[in-house]
Motif scaffolding. Sequence first.
Motif, PDB file in Angstrom:
ATOM      1  N   UNK A   1       0.841  -1.180   0.000  1.00 24.63           N
ATOM      2  CA  UNK A   1       0.000   0.000   0.000  1.00 24.63           C
ATOM      3  C   UNK A   1       0.892   1.252   0.000  1.00 24.63           C
ATOM      4  N   UNK A   2       0.525   2.291   0.758  1.00 25.08           N
ATOM      5  CA  UNK A   2       1.309   3.525   0.732  1.00 25.08           C
ATOM      6  C   UNK A   2       1.590   4.019   2.150  1.00 25.08           C
ATOM      7  N   UNK A   3       2.825   3.871   2.622  1.00 26.62           N
ATOM      8  CA  UNK A   3       3.170   4.361   3.962  1.00 26.62           C
ATOM      9  C   UNK A   3       2.960   5.865   4.102  1.00 26.62           C
ATOM     10  N   UNK A   4       3.187   6.618   3.033  1.00 19.06           N
ATOM     11  CA  UNK A   4       3.060   8.078   3.113  1.00 19.06           C
ATOM     12  C   UNK A   4       1.613   8.480   3.341  1.00 19.06           C
ATOM     13  N   UNK A   5       0.711   7.932   2.520  1.00 20.57           N
ATOM     14  CA  UNK A   5      -0.707   8.274   2.677  1.00 20.57           C
ATOM     15  C   UNK A   5      -1.228   7.803   4.035  1.00 20.57           C
ATOM     16  N   UNK A   6      -0.848   6.562   4.395  1.00 22.93           N
ATOM     17  CA  UNK A   6      -1.282   6.025   5.679  1.00 22.93           C
ATOM     18  C   UNK A   6      -0.786   6.903   6.823  1.00 22.93           C
ATOM     19  N   UNK A   7       0.476   7.289   6.757  1.00 21.43           N
ATOM     20  CA  UNK A   7       1.054   8.135   7.809  1.00 21.43           C
ATOM     21  C   UNK A   7       0.387   9.490   7.890  1.00 21.43           C
ATOM     22  N   UNK A   8       0.113  10.114   6.716  1.00 16.47           N
ATOM     23  CA  UNK A   8      -0.550  11.419   6.707  1.00 16.47           C
ATOM     24  C   UNK A   8      -1.949  11.332   7.305  1.00 16.47           C
ATOM     25  N   UNK A   9      -2.686  10.300   6.905  1.00 20.49           N
ATOM     26  CA  UNK A   9      -4.035  10.122   7.456  1.00 20.49           C
ATOM     27  C   UNK A   9      -3.984  10.008   8.978  1.00 20.49           C
ATOM     28  N   UNK A  10      -3.066   9.188   9.480  1.00 21.04           N
ATOM     29  CA  UNK A  10      -2.950   8.991  10.926  1.00 21.04           C
ATOM     30  C   UNK A  10      -2.533  10.279  11.625  1.00 21.04           C
ATOM     31  N   UNK A  11      -1.554  10.974  11.061  1.00 26.03           N
ATOM     32  CA  UNK A  11      -1.031  12.185  11.705  1.00 26.03           C
ATOM     33  C   UNK A  11      -2.112  13.256  11.826  1.00 26.03           C
ATOM     34  N   UNK A  12      -2.847  13.493  10.739  1.00 19.94           N
ATOM     35  CA  UNK A  12      -3.892  14.526  10.764  1.00 19.94           C
ATOM     36  C   UNK A  12      -5.019  14.126  11.701  1.00 19.94           C
ATOM     37  N   UNK A  13      -5.482  12.881  11.567  1.00 18.85           N
ATOM     38  CA  UNK A  13      -6.632  12.442  12.358  1.00 18.85           C
ATOM     39  C   UNK A  13      -6.317  12.408  13.851  1.00 18.85           C
ATOM     40  N   UNK A  14      -5.154  11.866  14.189  1.00 16.81           N
ATOM     41  CA  UNK A  14      -4.796  11.768  15.615  1.00 16.81           C
ATOM     42  C   UNK A  14      -4.530  13.137  16.218  1.00 16.81           C
ATOM     43  N   UNK A  15      -4.000  14.068  15.453  1.00 14.48           N
ATOM     44  CA  UNK A  15      -3.756  15.431  15.952  1.00 14.48           C
ATOM     45  C   UNK A  15      -5.074  16.112  16.298  1.00 14.48           C
ATOM     46  N   UNK A  16      -6.036  16.013  15.394  1.00 20.40           N
ATOM     47  CA  UNK A  16      -7.354  16.617  15.650  1.00 20.40           C
ATOM     48  C   UNK A  16      -8.015  15.945  16.843  1.00 20.40           C
ATOM     49  N   UNK A  17      -7.898  14.616  16.915  1.00 24.76           N
ATOM     50  CA  UNK A  17      -8.518  13.872  18.009  1.00 24.76           C
ATOM     51  C   UNK A  17      -7.934  14.283  19.365  1.00 24.76           C
ATOM     52  N   UNK A 215     -10.223  -0.482   0.847  1.00 28.51           N
ATOM     53  CA  UNK A 215      -9.188  -0.350   1.879  1.00 28.51           C
ATOM     54  C   UNK A 215      -9.066   1.094   2.355  1.00 28.51           C
ATOM     55  N   UNK A 216      -8.910   2.028   1.406  1.00 27.08           N
ATOM     56  CA  UNK A 216      -8.703   3.427   1.798  1.00 27.08           C
ATOM     57  C   UNK A 216      -9.977   4.045   2.380  1.00 27.08           C
ATOM     58  N   UNK A 217     -11.119   3.660   1.853  1.00 29.30           N
ATOM     59  CA  UNK A 217     -12.375   4.158   2.431  1.00 29.30           C
ATOM     60  C   UNK A 217     -12.523   3.665   3.868  1.00 29.30           C
ATOM     61  N   UNK A 218     -12.146   2.406   4.081  1.00 29.74           N
ATOM     62  CA  UNK A 218     -12.238   1.822   5.421  1.00 29.74           C
ATOM     63  C   UNK A 218     -11.368   2.613   6.407  1.00 29.74           C
ATOM     64  N   UNK A 219     -10.109   2.861   6.054  1.00 34.51           N
ATOM     65  CA  UNK A 219      -9.223   3.598   6.947  1.00 34.51           C
ATOM     66  C   UNK A 219      -9.696   5.029   7.163  1.00 34.51           C
ATOM     67  N   UNK A 220     -10.188   5.650   6.108  1.00 40.47           N
ATOM     68  CA  UNK A 220     -10.663   7.029   6.226  1.00 40.47           C
ATOM     69  C   UNK A 220     -11.878   7.103   7.149  1.00 40.47           C
ATOM     70  N   UNK A 221     -12.794   6.165   7.001  1.00 37.71           N
ATOM     71  CA  UNK A 221     -13.982   6.143   7.860  1.00 37.71           C
ATOM     72  C   UNK A 221     -13.584   5.917   9.321  1.00 37.71           C
ATOM     73  N   UNK A 222     -12.632   4.997   9.535  1.00 39.16           N
ATOM     74  CA  UNK A 222     -12.170   4.733  10.903  1.00 39.16           C
ATOM     75  C   UNK A 222     -11.678   6.023  11.552  1.00 39.16           C
ATOM     76  N   UNK A 223     -10.867   6.774  10.851  1.00 41.38           N
ATOM     77  CA  UNK A 223     -10.284   7.985  11.415  1.00 41.38           C
ATOM     78  C   UNK A 223     -11.312   9.111  11.523  1.00 41.38           C
TER      79      UNK A 223
END
Length: 719
Positions: A1-17, A215-223
Amino acid sequence: MSPIITGLLLAVALSVFVMTMAGRAGVLLAMKGENRLDNIPFRAMQLLRFGLGQKRMVDPEEFTPGLMHIFIYAAFMVLAVRTLMLFAMGFSTTALEVLTNLSDPFWAGQPLLLGLYKVYLLVKDVVATLAVLGVAYFVFFRAKVKPDRVTPSWEAYLILGFIGALMVTEFLFGGSHMVAQDGGFVWWEPTTSVFGLGMFALGPTAAHVVGLAGFWIHLTIILAFLNFLPLGKHFHIITGLPNVFFQRTHANGKLGTPNLEKEEFGTATVKDLTWKQGLDLYSCTECGRCQTHCPTYITGKPLTHKGVNQDLKHWIWDHERWVEEGYGPNGVKEALPEIVGSALKAETVWACTSCGWCETACPVFIENIPRLIDMRRYQVQVKAEFPPEIQRVFEGIERQGNPWGLGQDRRDEWAEDLALPTWGDGGGPYEYLFFVGCAGSYDDKQKKVSRALVKILREAGVSFATLSKQEVCNGESARRMGNEYLYQTMAKTNVETWNGLGVKAVITQCPHCFNTIKNEYPEFGGDYRVINHTQLINDLLNEKRIKLSQVMNSKLTYHDPCYLGRHNGVYDAPREVLKAIPGLEVVEMQRSKREGFCCGAGGGRMWMEEHIGTRINHNRINEVALTLQHATDASTPYPDATDKKKPGQVGDYKEKGGTGVVAVACPFCSTMLKDAVNDTGREENIQVKDITELVADAMEIRRSPATVSPSATVSPKPE
């Protein structure tokens, strides 16, 4: 998959959370401290049973919705592990290959691990499928059934959409890999296999694209879901389990005892709430179960505990900086406003009967009653603002030792011809102090109950004495109406007197006295063995110390007192006593035992006027009449008390039909139901009788009062 996209999604979502949660947590830290780390084994067991085990979700009145919720809850718990796997796949192609291809060389040398993984995948598929069923059910439930207890909400549909999409995208992602591996149906992923077989028609490329999108929709919805939780009612997904763990460990009917010397005079502002009371607000699921048998909601009063929770929660969320740092809406430091008048109306705080239904029904153990009583304490002790009719009650208790304000010298007039022994008069020793109570001493109807109980005790040879004119009110009504100072004065006076006399065990005929002496007096050094009169009579019958031989050919239904039943779990003893009376046909009301409906007198409401909505006691006596009528004529319509559209319909019966007896075990209930009988014109049809009176009338007299032994004993048995 893509570590960069995954990392960006996590970083933004967890920061807001983290930023959102910092505000939510900051509010709790700004509230009063409270020790909720006592009795860890009990808390852990409750967490297992009611948190992880979801035991309250499948209570009888809401079994199907509860079961569907469990399906969704189980999917969340199981898919939490799967979510971690998906993020690992997003960062690592190796993880992706190993976790999606069970033919990968990694598994060749790990047969046990492979077997466990297959079992996990099977469980994951099953619970995810059940979760889809649960989502479909709740969409139908909200859109078509439209239950009264559920508030229409776009948020609910959004969350249901999130949950459904999470499950479907999981199946699509797994199905795409089955297509890529040219696999067929496998037992360890049955639903995913069905999706995979269906995706074969798309071809490998299109199936891969669909799986990748899933896959990406699933991760996006989770966050997105994670960040949405602290903003609405689904915050309970984060706070619910901790709230169950931090529940109170003492009896439901026991209120906390503030230290008046430290000027703990109640709750004025939201900062006077404890952190646990704040967590309660965060944990409210808005399920509305607290409304199903709530007497104030059913009869149109300005109080629903769901509404109180939401009003307080949203006020706090709208003013987080004010609560945490003291900066008001204009950006300058200023004092917080009082809750009553800003977040809540005074009539809301005073409406509660403290019946306990809301706390019995709540799946996350929110403690509503103590919070409202704390607000009353402030209104009474600091503001001196309360319903005017209770002023005379406070004065009566303070000056004459009873809420009616009748002369203390008349306390024992009810027994002037009975020659009762008085504790401390040189007689004895006595096993029990018979605490007659204010109603039993002064109320004309309850005096008959007191005399009937004496008749039973003497026939059974129970060793007892009263305090005669020394007896004073236990202070229960004063406490629940917010006058904590007066309550503590009465409690300390009683405990000092009783301990000085060597009292060890107490008989009560009032559930409010029973609850207070049993659960609240120990705070002041009053550790007594307390038995309610229905428990005692049941024990006497079981031990054959009294015999019931007089036949009573009548239909009868029993009304559960809230402070005997819900608050103290005494349900069986009264019913066993009634069933022992020859000739009585005992029929249950729909709202009985844990679902019993309040008479309207608890929480000090006995002494307050009902100005809003219909009268609670009228609703209850209507159900009594309908129950008795239906027992006579089964063709009489008998609506479901928990009807989803209109709960409490059994209390709408206005006909004069229904003949028989309603048995009570509480002087407050007796007064309220008798008044309701008169108000609704049913005096010719329905009698209100305490269980004690019924037993005394049915009892065979076999001994002379002179033969009573002062050493005779009887011990209460647990329910």
